[in-house]
Design a protein around this motif. Sequence first.
Motif, mmCIF file in Angstrom:
data_model
loop_
_atom_site.group_PDB
_atom_site.id
_atom_site.type_symbol
_atom_site.label_atom_id
_atom_site.label_comp_id
_atom_site.label_asym_id
_atom_site.label_seq_id
_atom_site.Cartn_x
_atom_site.Cartn_y
_atom_site.Cartn_z
ATOM 1 N N MET A 139 0.889 -1.178 0.462
ATOM 2 C CA MET A 139 0.826 -0.030 0.233
ATOM 3 C C MET A 139 0.976 1.572 -0.293
ATOM 4 S SD MET A 139 -3.566 -1.139 2.361
ATOM 5 C CE MET A 139 -3.910 0.580 2.592
ATOM 6 N N PHE A 140 1.822 1.308 0.885
ATOM 7 C CA PHE A 140 2.578 2.419 0.976
ATOM 8 C C PHE A 140 3.809 2.458 -0.367
ATOM 9 C CE2 PHE A 140 7.322 3.757 1.306
ATOM 10 C CZ PHE A 140 7.252 4.439 2.073
ATOM 11 N N ALA A 141 3.810 1.758 -1.232
ATOM 12 C CA ALA A 141 4.376 1.462 -2.486
ATOM 13 C C ALA A 141 3.747 1.979 -3.130
ATOM 14 C CB ALA A 141 5.454 0.348 -2.853
ATOM 15 N N SER A 142 2.365 2.192 -3.230
ATOM 16 C CA SER A 142 1.293 1.871 -4.103
ATOM 17 C C SER A 142 1.379 3.729 -4.674
ATOM 18 C CB SER A 142 -0.079 1.073 -3.965
ATOM 19 O OG SER A 142 -0.429 1.619 -3.459
ATOM 20 N N VAL A 143 0.736 4.094 -2.735
ATOM 21 C CA VAL A 143 1.060 5.681 -2.887
ATOM 22 C C VAL A 143 2.138 6.425 -3.543
ATOM 23 C CG1 VAL A 143 1.124 7.506 -1.007
ATOM 24 C CG2 VAL A 143 -0.682 5.051 -1.012
ATOM 25 N N ILE A 144 2.759 5.827 -3.295
ATOM 26 C CA ILE A 144 4.248 6.405 -4.090
ATOM 27 C C ILE A 144 4.206 6.113 -5.568
ATOM 28 C CG2 ILE A 144 6.793 6.328 -3.841
ATOM 29 C CD1 ILE A 144 6.158 6.774 -1.394
ATOM 30 N N THR A 145 3.810 5.592 -6.068
ATOM 31 C CA THR A 145 3.796 5.507 -7.505
ATOM 32 C C THR A 145 2.900 6.258 -8.293
ATOM 33 O OG1 THR A 145 4.738 2.853 -7.452
ATOM 34 C CG2 THR A 145 2.520 2.812 -9.529
ATOM 35 N N ILE A 146 1.440 6.536 -7.327
ATOM 36 C CA ILE A 146 0.134 6.673 -7.589
ATOM 37 C C ILE A 146 1.086 8.478 -8.222
ATOM 38 C CG2 ILE A 146 -1.439 7.779 -7.485
ATOM 39 C CD1 ILE A 146 -3.005 4.815 -6.748
ATOM 40 N N MET A 147 1.671 8.614 -6.582
ATOM 41 C CA MET A 147 1.639 10.397 -6.743
ATOM 42 C C MET A 147 2.761 10.177 -7.733
ATOM 43 S SD MET A 147 3.984 11.856 -3.657
ATOM 44 C CE MET A 147 2.768 11.558 -2.563
ATOM 45 N N LYS A 148 3.991 9.493 -8.282
ATOM 46 C CA LYS A 148 4.901 9.346 -8.994
ATOM 47 C C LYS A 148 4.600 9.897 -10.479
ATOM 48 C CE LYS A 148 9.622 8.757 -8.197
ATOM 49 N NZ LYS A 148 10.490 7.932 -8.373
ATOM 50 N N GLN A 149 4.043 9.263 -11.042
ATOM 51 C CA GLN A 149 2.796 8.905 -12.165
ATOM 52 C C GLN A 149 1.755 9.995 -12.273
ATOM 53 O OE1 GLN A 149 1.337 5.060 -11.584
ATOM 54 N NE2 GLN A 149 2.586 4.698 -13.886
ATOM 55 N N ASP A 150 1.790 10.811 -11.331
ATOM 56 C CA ASP A 150 0.934 12.297 -11.440
ATOM 57 C C ASP A 150 1.357 13.386 -12.444
ATOM 58 O OD1 ASP A 150 -2.213 13.033 -10.340
ATOM 59 O OD2 ASP A 150 -0.701 14.543 -10.441
ATOM 60 N N SER A 151 0.886 13.766 -13.225
ATOM 61 C CA SER A 151 1.597 14.741 -13.755
ATOM 62 C C SER A 151 1.548 16.090 -13.598
ATOM 63 C CB SER A 151 0.296 14.802 -15.258
ATOM 64 O OG SER A 151 -0.935 16.271 -14.421
ATOM 65 N N SER A 152 1.023 16.099 -12.346
ATOM 66 C CA SER A 152 1.514 17.311 -11.118
ATOM 67 C C SER A 152 3.041 17.217 -10.489
ATOM 68 C CB SER A 152 0.301 17.825 -10.096
ATOM 69 O OG SER A 152 0.372 16.233 -9.163
ATOM 70 N N TYR A 153 3.252 15.398 -10.508
ATOM 71 C CA TYR A 153 4.854 15.435 -10.102
ATOM 72 C C TYR A 153 5.407 15.399 -11.185
ATOM 73 C CZ TYR A 153 8.900 12.946 -8.520
ATOM 74 O OH TYR A 153 9.771 12.641 -8.154
ATOM 75 N N ARG A 154 5.608 15.488 -12.611
ATOM 76 C CA ARG A 154 6.144 16.132 -13.187
ATOM 77 C C ARG A 154 6.618 17.616 -13.690
ATOM 78 N NH1 ARG A 154 4.545 16.071 -18.581
ATOM 79 N NH2 ARG A 154 2.341 14.903 -17.705
ATOM 80 N N VAL A 155 5.340 18.143 -13.514
ATOM 81 C CA VAL A 155 5.318 19.410 -13.849
ATOM 82 C C VAL A 155 6.563 20.068 -12.675
ATOM 83 C CG1 VAL A 155 4.141 21.150 -13.963
ATOM 84 C CG2 VAL A 155 3.044 19.512 -15.555
ATOM 85 N N ALA A 156 5.990 19.316 -11.435
ATOM 86 C CA ALA A 156 6.882 20.255 -10.376
ATOM 87 C C ALA A 156 8.747 20.121 -10.490
ATOM 88 C CB ALA A 156 6.248 19.615 -9.187
ATOM 89 N N THR A 157 8.642 18.331 -11.415
ATOM 90 C CA THR A 157 10.668 18.703 -10.682
ATOM 91 C C THR A 157 10.774 19.229 -12.748
ATOM 92 O OG1 THR A 157 9.591 16.488 -11.767
ATOM 93 C CG2 THR A 157 9.869 16.233 -10.017
ATOM 94 N N ASP A 158 10.233 19.358 -13.405
ATOM 95 C CA ASP A 158 10.836 19.805 -14.711
ATOM 96 C C ASP A 158 11.012 21.405 -13.865
ATOM 97 O OD1 ASP A 158 10.192 17.571 -15.722
ATOM 98 O OD2 ASP A 158 8.178 18.656 -16.911
ATOM 99 N N TYR A 159 9.631 22.343 -13.181
ATOM 100 C CA TYR A 159 10.085 23.580 -12.938
ATOM 101 C C TYR A 159 11.457 23.800 -12.236
ATOM 102 C CZ TYR A 159 8.730 27.207 -11.159
ATOM 103 O OH TYR A 159 8.690 29.157 -10.940
ATOM 104 N N ILE A 160 11.603 22.453 -10.951
ATOM 105 C CA ILE A 160 12.813 22.381 -9.655
ATOM 106 C C ILE A 160 14.123 22.589 -11.000
ATOM 107 C CG2 ILE A 160 13.918 22.160 -7.860
ATOM 108 C CD1 ILE A 160 10.724 20.517 -6.903
ATOM 109 N N ARG A 161 14.043 21.683 -12.205
ATOM 110 C CA ARG A 161 15.535 21.378 -12.379
ATOM 111 C C ARG A 161 15.613 22.791 -13.509
ATOM 112 N NH1 ARG A 161 12.942 16.199 -13.897
ATOM 113 N NH2 ARG A 161 14.641 13.840 -13.009
ATOM 114 N N GLN A 162 14.772 23.445 -14.032
ATOM 115 C CA GLN A 162 14.796 24.502 -14.309
ATOM 116 C C GLN A 162 15.202 25.763 -13.587
ATOM 117 O OE1 GLN A 162 11.404 25.810 -16.852
ATOM 118 N NE2 GLN A 162 11.741 23.294 -17.451
#
Length: 248
Positions: free
Chosen positions: A158-181
Motif C-alpha cells: 500500500m505504501f509503495a502504491s501511494v508513492i507510485t500513484i504520486m510519481k505517475q501524476d502529471s503534477s509531479y512531472r510539472v513540479a520536478t521539471d520546474y525545479i530543474r529549470q
Amino acid sequence: MDHRLPQAPLWKRAGAFLLDHFLILVVALGVGILLLGLFGEGETSFFGAASFAPIMIVAFILYLCKDIVGGRSVGKRIFGLAVLEEGGQPPKAGRRILRNAFTFLLPAELFFLLLSRSKRKIGDRLMRTDVYALQRKRPVTGIIAAVVASFAFVAFAMFASVITIMKQDSSYRVATDYIRQQAEIQRVAGEPITFGLLPTGSVSYTNGSGEAAFNLKARGSLRTVEVRISLTKAEGEAWVVRDMQYSP
C-alpha cells in the motif's frame, strides 16, 4: 527422519498452496510497485511490459525457491508439512527447485494430484519426492508469524502504491521539471539535479481542478536541497506552480 510419516492430506496441501501463492503475489506486487514508484517517471503505466515483467520474474523466482529451506515453504510450515524424498530424507536444494517448476503445468499437476492412485504431482514423481505431514497440530507461533508477515507485506504494498500513484501524476512531472529549470536551485545544488526516491506530499482533484503539494529532495553535484512546492490546476488546463520554497 521417520520414513513412515503420513502423506499430507489434500486439504492441508491446498491450504499451504493458497497461503504460499498469496504471500508470493503480495511480495511480487510490492517489489514491482516499489520499483516503479522509485524509478518510474511521468505517465509510465504500471501494467506496461516494462513494469509488469519484474513482477513476473520475482514471482517466478520466489515460487521456484519457496521450499528451499528444509523443504518447507511458509504455508507448509504453518500446516505442518514438508517436501521429503520417498525414503523420508530432505531432498537436495536443486531437486526442491525443479520439483516446483512443474507446478506451472497446473492442469496436469491437478490431474495427477487428485485422480492418480499415489496422489503425487508430476514434480514429485520425477524428483521422487512427496509432501508429508510432520505434525498434526499447527504451531501457534507459526500462524502468528504468517499473519504478521502478511499484514507487513500488505502495508508495504500500500505504501509503495501511494508513492507510485504520486510519481505517475502529471503534477509531479510539472513540479520536478520546474525545479530543474530554476537557476537558483542549479547554483545552490549543482547540476545535474535528481530527486529523492521517496517524495512526500499530496495530490487532490475536484471536478477537473486540482491542488498538489510536494516536499522533494533536489540532489545536485554540490548538495541536497529541500524543496517545498505547491501547484494548482484549473478545469481543462495544465498544472501551474503557485509557490516554491527551498532550504539547503
